[in-house]
Design a protein around this motif. Structure first.
Motif, PDB file in Angstrom:
ATOM      1  N   LEU A 185      -7.533  12.675  -5.714  1.00 49.26           N
ATOM      2  CA  LEU A 185      -8.250  11.548  -5.112  1.00 49.26           C
ATOM      3  C   LEU A 185      -7.648  10.224  -5.560  1.00 49.26           C
ATOM      4  O   LEU A 185      -7.459   9.312  -4.749  1.00 49.26           O
ATOM      5  N   LEU A 186      -7.364  10.130  -6.838  1.00 48.96           N
ATOM      6  CA  LEU A 186      -6.757   8.904  -7.362  1.00 48.96           C
ATOM      7  C   LEU A 186      -5.376   8.680  -6.741  1.00 48.96           C
ATOM      8  O   LEU A 186      -5.031   7.555  -6.352  1.00 48.96           O
ATOM      9  N   PHE A 187      -4.595   9.749  -6.637  1.00 48.65           N
ATOM     10  CA  PHE A 187      -3.266   9.665  -6.033  1.00 48.65           C
ATOM     11  C   PHE A 187      -3.370   9.177  -4.585  1.00 48.65           C
ATOM     12  O   PHE A 187      -2.595   8.317  -4.147  1.00 48.65           O
ATOM     13  N   GLY A 188      -4.327   9.721  -3.832  1.00 48.29           N
ATOM     14  CA  GLY A 188      -4.509   9.302  -2.452  1.00 48.29           C
ATOM     15  C   GLY A 188      -4.923   7.846  -2.341  1.00 48.29           C
ATOM     16  O   GLY A 188      -4.456   7.120  -1.447  1.00 48.29           O
ATOM     17  N   ALA A 189      -5.793   7.394  -3.250  1.00 50.11           N
ATOM     18  CA  ALA A 189      -6.225   5.998  -3.226  1.00 50.11           C
ATOM     19  C   ALA A 189      -5.058   5.063  -3.491  1.00 50.11           C
ATOM     20  O   ALA A 189      -4.917   4.013  -2.844  1.00 50.11           O
ATOM     21  N   VAL A 190      -4.195   5.437  -4.430  1.00 50.07           N
ATOM     22  CA  VAL A 190      -3.015   4.622  -4.735  1.00 50.07           C
ATOM     23  C   VAL A 190      -2.085   4.560  -3.526  1.00 50.07           C
ATOM     24  O   VAL A 190      -1.569   3.491  -3.165  1.00 50.07           O
ATOM     25  N   ARG A 191      -1.855   5.706  -2.883  1.00 52.58           N
ATOM     26  CA  ARG A 191      -0.999   5.745  -1.692  1.00 52.58           C
ATOM     27  C   ARG A 191      -1.574   4.887  -0.570  1.00 52.58           C
ATOM     28  O   ARG A 191      -0.838   4.192   0.142  1.00 52.58           O
ATOM     29  N   LEU A 192      -2.888   4.924  -0.397  1.00 51.63           N
ATOM     30  CA  LEU A 192      -3.523   4.135   0.652  1.00 51.63           C
ATOM     31  C   LEU A 192      -3.358   2.646   0.385  1.00 51.63           C
ATOM     32  O   LEU A 192      -3.013   1.878   1.293  1.00 51.63           O
ATOM     33  N   VAL A 193      -3.591   2.226  -0.845  1.00 49.15           N
ATOM     34  CA  VAL A 193      -3.442   0.809  -1.187  1.00 49.15           C
ATOM     35  C   VAL A 193      -2.002   0.359  -0.972  1.00 49.15           C
ATOM     36  O   VAL A 193      -1.743  -0.727  -0.434  1.00 49.15           O
ATOM     37  N   ARG A 194      -1.043   1.193  -1.376  1.00 49.06           N
ATOM     38  CA  ARG A 194       0.364   0.833  -1.184  1.00 49.06           C
ATOM     39  C   ARG A 194       0.703   0.711   0.287  1.00 49.06           C
ATOM     40  O   ARG A 194       1.461  -0.183   0.694  1.00 49.06           O
ATOM     41  N   ASP A 195       0.156   1.601   1.121  1.00 56.51           N
ATOM     42  CA  ASP A 195       0.420   1.543   2.559  1.00 56.51           C
ATOM     43  C   ASP A 195      -0.144   0.258   3.155  1.00 56.51           C
ATOM     44  O   ASP A 195       0.522  -0.410   3.955  1.00 56.51           O
ATOM     45  N   VAL A 196      -1.370  -0.076   2.778  1.00 60.07           N
ATOM     46  CA  VAL A 196      -1.999  -1.295   3.297  1.00 60.07           C
ATOM     47  C   VAL A 196      -1.194  -2.524   2.895  1.00 60.07           C
ATOM     48  O   VAL A 196      -0.920  -3.414   3.723  1.00 60.07           O
ATOM     49  N   ARG A 197      -0.790  -2.585   1.642  1.00 59.21           N
ATOM     50  CA  ARG A 197      -0.021  -3.741   1.164  1.00 59.21           C
ATOM     51  C   ARG A 197       1.339  -3.826   1.863  1.00 59.21           C
ATOM     52  O   ARG A 197       1.794  -4.931   2.217  1.00 59.21           O
ATOM     53  N   SER A 198       1.984  -2.676   2.077  1.00 61.06           N
ATOM     54  CA  SER A 198       3.286  -2.675   2.743  1.00 61.06           C
ATOM     55  C   SER A 198       3.161  -3.191   4.170  1.00 61.06           C
ATOM     56  O   SER A 198       4.000  -3.993   4.636  1.00 61.06           O
ATOM     57  N   ARG A 199       2.129  -2.770   4.879  1.00 55.81           N
ATOM     58  CA  ARG A 199       1.939  -3.205   6.262  1.00 55.81           C
ATOM     59  C   ARG A 199       1.665  -4.698   6.342  1.00 55.81           C
ATOM     60  O   ARG A 199       2.171  -5.389   7.232  1.00 55.81           O
ATOM     61  N   ARG A 207       2.658  -6.935   4.217  1.00 61.54           N
ATOM     62  CA  ARG A 207       3.891  -7.637   3.875  1.00 61.54           C
ATOM     63  C   ARG A 207       4.840  -7.696   5.075  1.00 61.54           C
ATOM     64  O   ARG A 207       5.415  -8.748   5.380  1.00 61.54           O
ATOM     65  N   VAL A 208       5.000  -6.566   5.774  1.00 62.48           N
ATOM     66  CA  VAL A 208       5.892  -6.521   6.927  1.00 62.48           C
ATOM     67  C   VAL A 208       5.402  -7.454   8.027  1.00 62.48           C
ATOM     68  O   VAL A 208       6.198  -8.183   8.645  1.00 62.48           O
ATOM     69  N   LEU A 209       4.099  -7.465   8.277  1.00 61.68           N
ATOM     70  CA  LEU A 209       3.565  -8.351   9.312  1.00 61.68           C
ATOM     71  C   LEU A 209       3.801  -9.820   8.963  1.00 61.68           C
ATOM     72  O   LEU A 209       4.129 -10.627   9.841  1.00 61.68           O
ATOM     73  N   ARG A 210       3.630 -10.174   7.694  1.00 58.36           N
ATOM     74  CA  ARG A 210       3.885 -11.563   7.290  1.00 58.36           C
ATOM     75  C   ARG A 210       5.342 -11.944   7.547  1.00 58.36           C
ATOM     76  O   ARG A 210       5.639 -13.040   8.045  1.00 58.36           O
ATOM     77  N   GLU A 211       6.254 -11.032   7.228  1.00 57.93           N
ATOM     78  CA  GLU A 211       7.680 -11.316   7.421  1.00 57.93           C
ATOM     79  C   GLU A 211       8.011 -11.468   8.903  1.00 57.93           C
ATOM     80  O   GLU A 211       8.774 -12.366   9.293  1.00 57.93           O
ATOM     81  N   LEU A 212       7.447 -10.608   9.739  1.00 60.52           N
ATOM     82  CA  LEU A 212       7.752 -10.673  11.167  1.00 60.52           C
ATOM     83  C   LEU A 212       7.139 -11.912  11.811  1.00 60.52           C
ATOM     84  O   LEU A 212       7.751 -12.538  12.685  1.00 60.52           O
ATOM     85  N   ARG A 213       5.932 -12.276  11.384  1.00 60.50           N
ATOM     86  CA  ARG A 213       5.291 -13.463  11.954  1.00 60.50           C
ATOM     87  C   ARG A 213       5.986 -14.741  11.513  1.00 60.50           C
ATOM     88  O   ARG A 213       5.899 -15.768  12.196  1.00 60.50           O
ATOM     89  N   ALA A 214       6.670 -14.681  10.378  1.00 64.22           N
ATOM     90  CA  ALA A 214       7.396 -15.858   9.892  1.00 64.22           C
ATOM     91  C   ALA A 214       8.672 -16.120  10.684  1.00 64.22           C
ATOM     92  O   ALA A 214       9.324 -17.153  10.492  1.00 64.22           O
ATOM     93  N   TRP A 221      -2.810   6.119   7.442  1.00 68.68           N
ATOM     94  CA  TRP A 221      -3.807   6.120   6.363  1.00 68.68           C
ATOM     95  C   TRP A 221      -4.316   7.528   6.090  1.00 68.68           C
ATOM     96  O   TRP A 221      -4.568   7.891   4.940  1.00 68.68           O
ATOM     97  N   ALA A 222      -4.467   8.317   7.148  1.00 62.82           N
ATOM     98  CA  ALA A 222      -4.884   9.713   6.959  1.00 62.82           C
ATOM     99  C   ALA A 222      -3.851  10.466   6.130  1.00 62.82           C
ATOM    100  O   ALA A 222      -4.195  11.248   5.234  1.00 62.82           O
ATOM    101  N   PRO A 236       3.310  -1.984  10.741  1.00 67.91           N
ATOM    102  CA  PRO A 236       2.764  -1.417  11.963  1.00 67.91           C
ATOM    103  C   PRO A 236       3.338  -1.988  13.249  1.00 67.91           C
ATOM    104  O   PRO A 236       2.828  -1.691  14.325  1.00 67.91           O
ATOM    105  N   ALA A 237       4.365  -2.850  13.181  1.00 63.08           N
ATOM    106  CA  ALA A 237       5.045  -3.263  14.405  1.00 63.08           C
ATOM    107  C   ALA A 237       5.819  -2.072  14.965  1.00 63.08           C
ATOM    108  O   ALA A 237       6.161  -1.146  14.246  1.00 63.08           O
TER     109      ALA A 237
END
Length: 297
Positions: free
Chosen positions: A91-105, A107-114, A181-182, A236-237
């Motif tokens: 469960l802890l491993f999954g939570a860490v992976r989810l947070v990393r995925d959210v942060r990565s997405r 970050r990518v959106l900020r870069e593309l919008r810039a 996320w799943a 997610p682009a």
């Protein structure tokens, strides 16, 4: 808690195979929705059952631990402590992976919008790299580089814009995000997230074919954009030079895929089994917890 709590974990391993079979027998639009929903159901059951297993660690805490070695009380035995601990770590491993995925997405959106301010839903970046993506948002926009425009003919550019606008219009990023996320929470369904990523490109290709009225032109544009475009992390682009280019080109050279609705039965049955097993496991856990808590009530 001898069987039902483990069943969703086992069924999660079967779902990717059923999803792959289903995806080949229905239209991409149907396949995306089906596979993403199945991945979400599998992740929900997986997380719930891991949580139930982890919660059985309560019998190792005071004051319940003093009843652990008293078989005469007839208390139902939770799962072994090592299994419960392993479930908690997963469960802890999954939570860490989810947070990393959210942060990565994000970050990518900020870069593309810039890259620039959209004008009529379009940003043309003066970059040599052939690159084009649909950037989701409120509103979303298409980002295309001058390098990509130089690679494509005017007719192929029509395909490009029809493809990227289909991503925005159909909100494909939502299905991709759900499946991603799943997969973060349940690594067993990671192949389904990859499959959804390919299927949304197929769906956008089909929509582009309707707009331009020429499936072979779409196949040609997909092939040229995929050969020219350098792959980069843009989720997610989504871009026309995304995954599964060979499969997509071959699909556009054939007639539009008709849906065989009976192909959905296997995935639907597995999802139903996951949800039923999770519900039964929750009831069994409630009975175990009630028996143990009654000893200190």
């Amino acid at each position: 808690m001898r069987l039902w709590v483990y069943l969703p974990l086992a069924l999660s391993a079967l779902l990717p195979y059923a999803a792959r079979v289903t995806a080949g027998r229905v239209a991409p639009s149907v396949a995306v929705r089906t596979v993403a929903a199945a991945a979400a159901a599998a992740a929900s059951g997986f997380v719930c059952c891991l949580a139930l297993l982890a919660l059985t660690l309560f019998d190792d805490l005071p004051p319940l631990w003093e009843f652990d070695d008293r078989p005469e009380l007839g208390l139902p035995k939770p799962v072994p402590g090592m299994i419960a601990l392993g479930a908690a770590l997963l469960l802890l491993f999954g939570a860490v992976r989810l947070v990393r995925d959210v942060r990565s997405r994000r970050r990518v959106l900020r870069e593309l919008r810039a890259a620039g301010t959209p004008n009529a839903g379009l940003v043309v970046a003066d970059w040599a790299e052939p690159f084009a993506v649909a950037v989701p948002g409120r509103p979303g926009h298409v980002l295309v580089t001058s390098g990509m425009l130089r690679v494509l003919s005017p007719q192929e550019q029509r395909v490009l814009f029809a493809h990227e606008n289909a991503h925005l219009r159909r909100r494909h990023h939502r299905w991709v995000t759900v499946s991603s996320w799943a997969a973060a929470l349940n690594p067993l369904v990671s192949p389904m997230a990859v499959l959804v990523g390919r299927l949304v490109e197929r769906w956008a290709d089909e929509d582009a074919a309707v707009v331009v009225g020429d499936r072979r032109l779409v196949a040609q544009a997909v092939a040229r954009a995929s050969l020219a475009g350098r792959r980069r992390q843009v989720a997610p682009a989504m871009g026309m030079s995304g995954s599964g280019a060979v499969e997509r080109v071959l699909a556009m050279q054939r007639p539009r895929q008709a849906s065989r609705w009976q192909a959905l039965v296997g995935v639907a049955a597995l999802c139903l089994m996951v949800l039923v097993a999770t519900a039964v496991a929750a009831v069994e856990f409630a009975d175990v917890a009630r028996a143990w808590i009654s000893m200190v009530a």
